[in-house]
Design a protein around this motif. Structure first.
Motif, PDB file in Angstrom:
ATOM      1  N   THR A 154      37.825  50.298  51.127  1.00 61.33           N
ATOM      2  CA  THR A 154      37.025  49.992  49.939  1.00 61.33           C
ATOM      3  C   THR A 154      37.846  49.070  49.067  1.00 61.33           C
ATOM      4  O   THR A 154      38.984  49.401  48.715  1.00 61.33           O
ATOM      5  CB  THR A 154      36.675  51.265  49.156  1.00 61.33           C
ATOM      6  OG1 THR A 154      35.809  52.079  49.938  1.00 61.33           O
ATOM      7  CG2 THR A 154      35.978  50.931  47.852  1.00 61.33           C
ATOM      8  N   ILE A 155      37.305  47.906  48.704  1.00 62.63           N
ATOM      9  CA  ILE A 155      38.105  46.925  47.981  1.00 62.63           C
ATOM     10  C   ILE A 155      37.243  46.157  46.988  1.00 62.63           C
ATOM     11  O   ILE A 155      36.123  45.759  47.295  1.00 62.63           O
ATOM     12  CB  ILE A 155      38.805  45.967  48.974  1.00 62.63           C
ATOM     13  CG1 ILE A 155      39.808  45.070  48.258  1.00 62.63           C
ATOM     14  CG2 ILE A 155      37.792  45.168  49.784  1.00 62.63           C
ATOM     15  CD1 ILE A 155      40.755  44.364  49.209  1.00 62.63           C
ATOM     16  N   SER A 156      37.770  45.998  45.769  1.00 60.40           N
ATOM     17  CA  SER A 156      37.132  45.176  44.746  1.00 60.40           C
ATOM     18  C   SER A 156      37.924  43.879  44.640  1.00 60.40           C
ATOM     19  O   SER A 156      39.134  43.910  44.429  1.00 60.40           O
ATOM     20  CB  SER A 156      37.128  45.900  43.392  1.00 60.40           C
ATOM     21  OG  SER A 156      36.346  47.080  43.462  1.00 60.40           O
ATOM     22  N   VAL A 157      37.257  42.755  44.800  1.00 65.92           N
ATOM     23  CA  VAL A 157      37.933  41.464  44.838  1.00 65.92           C
ATOM     24  C   VAL A 157      37.366  40.535  43.769  1.00 65.92           C
ATOM     25  O   VAL A 157      36.206  40.656  43.367  1.00 65.92           O
ATOM     26  CB  VAL A 157      37.791  40.805  46.223  1.00 65.92           C
ATOM     27  CG1 VAL A 157      38.504  41.621  47.291  1.00 65.92           C
ATOM     28  CG2 VAL A 157      36.324  40.612  46.595  1.00 65.92           C
ATOM     29  N   SER A 158      38.194  39.598  43.322  1.00 67.94           N
ATOM     30  CA  SER A 158      37.757  38.615  42.336  1.00 67.94           C
ATOM     31  C   SER A 158      37.265  37.340  43.001  1.00 67.94           C
ATOM     32  O   SER A 158      36.647  36.490  42.361  1.00 67.94           O
ATOM     33  CB  SER A 158      38.917  38.280  41.390  1.00 67.94           C
ATOM     34  OG  SER A 158      40.001  37.734  42.125  1.00 67.94           O
ATOM     35  N   ASP A 159      37.556  37.198  44.288  1.00 69.90           N
ATOM     36  CA  ASP A 159      37.129  36.018  45.046  1.00 69.90           C
ATOM     37  C   ASP A 159      37.043  36.416  46.517  1.00 69.90           C
ATOM     38  O   ASP A 159      37.745  37.310  46.970  1.00 69.90           O
ATOM     39  CB  ASP A 159      38.132  34.876  44.865  1.00 69.90           C
ATOM     40  CG  ASP A 159      37.540  33.531  45.258  1.00 69.90           C
ATOM     41  OD1 ASP A 159      36.369  33.512  45.677  1.00 69.90           O
ATOM     42  OD2 ASP A 159      38.239  32.499  45.145  1.00 69.90           O
TER      43      ASP A 159
END
Length: 596
Positions: free
Chosen positions: A385-390
């Motif tokens: 599970t990962i939150s990315v800005s790009d």
């Protein structure tokens, strides 16, 4: 003929002996459909049931179908309730279930309630019953509606409890008597968890007494009790394998050196030798030396509520070669994920959540570069599970190329950019799904323009085993959801936000998804006539509509502005009668009577 008949009878007898040992719910369900006899065997030998939505069945139906249950997991409010998207009074009351459990389920040993409304009277009734006194596991997971008075009934009467969990529950705290009673009365406790609650009246002496009396205590997850007051607890908890919570009463300011006196106090905190799972709240770089002695043997590390910057993450993670599970926020940065990829080769579960947007850390940003590093370096990953800005197509392709053991993938795009250079992500998503053929859970939460109708059709086509899916801001038109619905043969639960689909297209898509049991949609295009949802109707299918509302929230300038909360649809299969406890903000969708 007699030989054939005899052979068939022996074959059936063998299977009747095997069925009680089949534990997987999907396998059990398939077995029960073979014949009436196997259905009956499944009914009397099934010892655990999970009900994904409390309105999907009734207590009476559960008793009729599985009279000998020993373990029950019951979920109430939809997952969207965790993000305040469902009205607070939507429902999910546990009272009728507790009444039936204490009356009829005499063999019940384990009860797991998730996102349900539990009253003190429910806990009192459970504690006073013979079922409650024999209960070994009680989990109140993300529940609300009760207080420490209800917990006191449990602590006094349920002396066989080995597991008591209340993580992230909303609990009204009147006093700390419940914990003191638990420390005095229970000698078999193995797992106590009130992590991420508002319980602050926690006496370290009670925790120490629990450690003394419960020789089998292996897991303790608490709130912000001063870690320096737990020296005695750690000394007596020799069997402890997991500890989360605790805090530091007066951590040094950023850049401030730690005094010799503070260092001596930290050294006094010695974690038990068996400890392999650790999560400390408000842990800063100055306090990290307390973790260094056990870092090399840690298998699980929770840094979600630590105060570490990117450099702090790097310093700590270099010392954790045996780490298999890590939870953190995106302050870990791409550089922190590079360290994970280089030093944590055994990683199986990685969860990077969105952090505080107000914290300024030029390195504390996770992008496609970090995702590529993890994909190439942590080949044992099963859950990501990962939150990315790009995000880029190449990074998604890298996931599909390298992470062949992945069964759950969730990506949330949190970047503030108005456009992402590599949009749309159609080809990357296709490569990921084709490469990660074991996926049973998939979430893709993007921004408008992130996935075209073609990309949405790829998700349907290449998700043969996916049972749960969350899609945010995907597709361009009704054509996308209709093409998507031609695939996903195993999909049981679908959640969608930021939809651009009409009621008519949603209804047609649902009929195509024949395995679907639960649907939640926010932001669809409603039909002016209100007729299109009629196409969604099928036997035992309940549809609830939550109209659009406006919520007053302060903006960056402190001014109160009205934000629209789009209309929602919640639909699910139910063997129970139509529920009647709808709040005023929710109404069941009932088709108008018409003649052909």
């Amino acid at each position: 003929m007699s030989n054939t008949s005899s052979s068939t009878g022996s074959y059936s007898t063998v299977w009747e002996c095997v069925i009680p040992y089949v534990q997987e719910p999907q396998d059990r369900g398939a077995v029960s459909l073979v014949c009436k006899r196997w259905y009956e065997i499944d009914a009397v030998t099934r010892n655990h049931v999970t009900i994904a939505l409390c309105y999907a069945a009734s207590p009476d139906l559960l008793l009729q179908r599985f009279p000998n249950l020993e373990s029950l997991k019951l979920k109430g409010q939809p997952r969207a309730a965790m993000f305040n998207l469902i009205p607070s009074d939507w429902g999910g009351y546990v009272t009728p279930w507790i009444e039936k459990i204490v009356e009829s389920f005499k063999k019940m040993k384990s009860l797991h309630l998730r996102r349900m409304i539990v009253k003190d009277s429910d806990l009192e009734l459970l504690a006073a019953s013979a079922t409650g006194k024999a209960l070994e596991v009680l989990k109140l997971d993300k529940c609300s509606g009760f207080s420490t008075d209800g917990l006191l009934h449990i602590s006094r009467s349920c002396r066989n409890l080995r597991t008591l969990v209340m993580e992230e529950s909303t609990i009204v705290e009147n006093d700390g008597e419940w914990l003191h009673e638990l420390a005095l009365k229970n000698t078999v406790l193995e797992n106590l968890n009130f992590y991420m609650t508002d319980l602050v009246k926690v006496a370290s002496a009670d925790l120490e007494l629990i450690a003394k009396n419960c020789a089998s205590l292996v897991s303790m997850k608490i709130t912000d009790c001063d870690i320096l007051e737990l020296v005695g607890f750690f000394r007596f908890a020799a069997a402890l394998e997991e500890f989360c919570g605790g805090s530091f009463s007066s951590p040094p300011e950023e850049g401030e050196d730690v005094s010799n006196e503070q260092l001596e106090r930290y050294v006094a905190v010695a974690f038990p030798q068996r400890l392999f799972w650790l999560g400390l709240t408000y842990l800063g770089r100055a306090e990290m030396p307390i973790v260094f002695p056990v870092a090399s043997r840690l298998k699980k590390l929770d840094l979600l509520y630590a105060m570490l910057d990117t450099e702090g993450h790097c310093l700590l993670l270099r010392r954790c070669p045996n780490l298999e599970m890590l939870q953190s926020r995106n302050v870990i940065g791409d550089r922190g994920l590079e360290v994970v990829a280089q030093f944590c080769k055994k990683m199986k579960r990685l969860r990077i959540e969105r952090g505080d947007d107000e914290i300024e850390d030029v390195e504390g940003v996770v992008s496609h570069r970090g995702l590529i590093c993890v994909s190439r370096g942590c080949l044992e990953l099963e859950y990501l599970t990962i939150s990315v800005s790009d995000i880029t197509n190449a990074s998604l392709e890298c996931v599909g190329m390298h992470l062949k053991k992945l069964y759950n993938f969730r990506l949330v795009l949190v970047g503030k950019q108005e456009t992402i250079a590599d949009f749309p992500l159609d080809n990357g998503v296709r490569s990921l799904l084709m490469g990660c053929h074991k996926l049973t859970g998939f979430a893709l939460y993007l921004q408008p323009g992130g996935l075209t109708d073609v990309g949405l059709s790829y998700i349907g086509r290449y998700s043969p085993k996916v049972r749960w899916m969350l899609l945010g801001f995907v597709g361009e038109s009704d054509r996308g959801i209709l093409e998507f619905s031609k695939g996903c043969p195993s999909l049981q639960k679908l959640e969608m936000r930021g939809c651009c689909f009409s009621e008519n297209a949603l209804a047609a898509a649902i009929l195509q998804l024949t395995s679907l049991k639960c649907l939640w949609v926010q932001g669809y295009i409603p039909c002016a006539a209100g007729w299109d949802l009629v196409h969604m109707l099928r036997p035992n299918w309940i549809t609830e509509v939550i109209p659009a509302t406006h919520v007053a929230v302060p903006n960056a300038n402190g001014e109160v502005v009205l934000i629209e909360n789009p209309a929602q649809i919640l639909a699910y299969y139910s063997l129970a009668k139509q529920r009647t406890d709808f709040p005023s903000t929710v109404r069941p969708w009932v088709p108008k009577v018409y003649s052909r």
